[in-house]
Design an enzyme around this catalytic site. Structure first.
Site, PDB file in Angstrom:
ATOM      1  N   LYS A 154    -129.544  45.815 -22.757  1.00 35.86           N
ATOM      2  CA  LYS A 154    -128.436  45.003 -22.263  1.00 35.86           C
ATOM      3  C   LYS A 154    -127.154  45.502 -22.918  1.00 35.86           C
ATOM      4  O   LYS A 154    -127.055  45.568 -24.149  1.00 35.86           O
ATOM      5  CB  LYS A 154    -128.670  43.540 -22.650  1.00 35.86           C
ATOM      6  CG  LYS A 154    -128.674  42.595 -21.475  1.00 35.86           C
ATOM      7  CD  LYS A 154    -128.969  41.200 -21.968  1.00 35.86           C
ATOM      8  CE  LYS A 154    -128.772  40.197 -20.872  1.00 35.86           C
ATOM      9  NZ  LYS A 154    -128.971  38.829 -21.369  1.00 35.86           N
TER      10      LYS A 154
HETATM   11  O1  G3P Z   1    -128.943  35.569 -21.162  1.00 41.34           O
HETATM   12  C1  G3P Z   1    -127.671  35.485 -20.638  1.00 41.34           C
HETATM   13  C2  G3P Z   1    -127.311  34.156 -19.991  1.00 41.34           C
HETATM   14  O2  G3P Z   1    -128.341  33.710 -19.170  1.00 41.34           O
HETATM   15  C3  G3P Z   1    -126.761  33.124 -20.909  1.00 41.34           C
HETATM   16  O3  G3P Z   1    -126.785  31.830 -20.387  1.00 41.34           O
HETATM   17  O4  G3P Z   1    -126.585  29.376 -20.614  1.00 41.34           O
HETATM   18  O5  G3P Z   1    -125.773  30.861 -22.487  1.00 41.34           O
HETATM   19  O6  G3P Z   1    -124.526  30.712 -20.332  1.00 41.34           O
HETATM   20  P1  G3P Z   1    -125.866  30.633 -20.993  1.00 41.34           P
END
Ligand code: G3P
Length: 218
Positions: free
Chosen positions: A83
């Site tokens: 990533k």
């Molecule tokens: O893994 C990346 C993403 O899904 C993060 O999600 O909930 O922290 O905005 P969030």
């Protein structure tokens, strides 16, 4: 649509994997930090549980450092995907890694333009963050809809991972709009299984069947 789980928690991954619905895993530095364990050990363990792409994020800012971190992470297991944050240095790193045959997932995507640049640089996946767009009053689902349309019309190989999913309606719309992958938190996976009419139906079938059971049989 493929399903990844967005977590670094081993128990959550094992449980959803046991349902037979899991195609991969995404992690990020915040999710890894919650587990309070050695980073590489967590990724290694996950990569042995799920037979699909496991995203592991670099934390460096500069291209050369990102590439060095990525090369190390890629040695953990053949299904580890790197990533890379959506920056200019990140784009350069994606190009280099792609030439080396190391797969990348460009993360922190918030616009069509960012996604197109990442795809052109050679990203295997792009991760638009829909929940975080909703949080600032923008429309995360609209971005997924547009990306699915644009990538299809140009026959781009890069796959769209809808990330930052907050609720079941996000998942429903990802499928409707043509996201290649939805990376879903554990809690949302559980919510997806539920419908009040399913439980009411099971109770009613059980009740009605009581009379049949009293007549014998197994
Ligand atoms: O893994 C990346 C993403 O899904 C993060 O999600 O909930 O922290 O905005 P969030």
């Amino acid at each position: 649509m493929k399903f990844f789980i967005d977590t670094a928690n081993i128990e959550e991954i094992k449980e959803i994997n046991s349902w037979g619905v899991l195609d991969g895993v995404t992690t990020n530095p915040s999710l890894i930090a919650k587990e309070n364990r050695v980073f590489e050990e967590v990724i290694a363990e996950i990569s042995q549980i799920v037979d699909g792409p496991i995203s592991s994020e670099v934390t460096a800012d500069l291209c050369d450092e990102m590439v060095a971190q990525a090369e190390q992470l890629a040695t953990i297991n053949k299904n580890v995907i790197i990533k890379i944050p959506m920056t200019i240095e990140g784009l350069k790193a994606v190009k280099i890694l792609s030439a080396k045959g190391i797969k990348t997932n460009v993360t922190l995507i918030f616009s069509v333009n960012q996604a197109i640049l990442a795809a052109k640089a050679g990203a295997d996946y792009v991760s638009p963050f829909i929940g975080r767009l909703d949080d600032i009053g923008s429309d995360g689902m609209e971005l997924i809809k547009e990306l699915a349309q644009i990538f299809k019309s140009y026959d781009m190989k890069t796959e769209v991972i809808a990330a930052s999913i907050r609720h079941t309606e996000h998942v429903h719309k990802c499928a409707l709009y043509g996201a290649d992958i939805a990376t879903v938190p554990y809690k949302v996976f559980k919510q997806m299984t539920k419908h009040p009419l399913t439980y009411a139906g099971i109770e009613r079938f059980k009740r009605d069947f009581e009379g049949v059971k009293s007549k014998g049989g197994f």
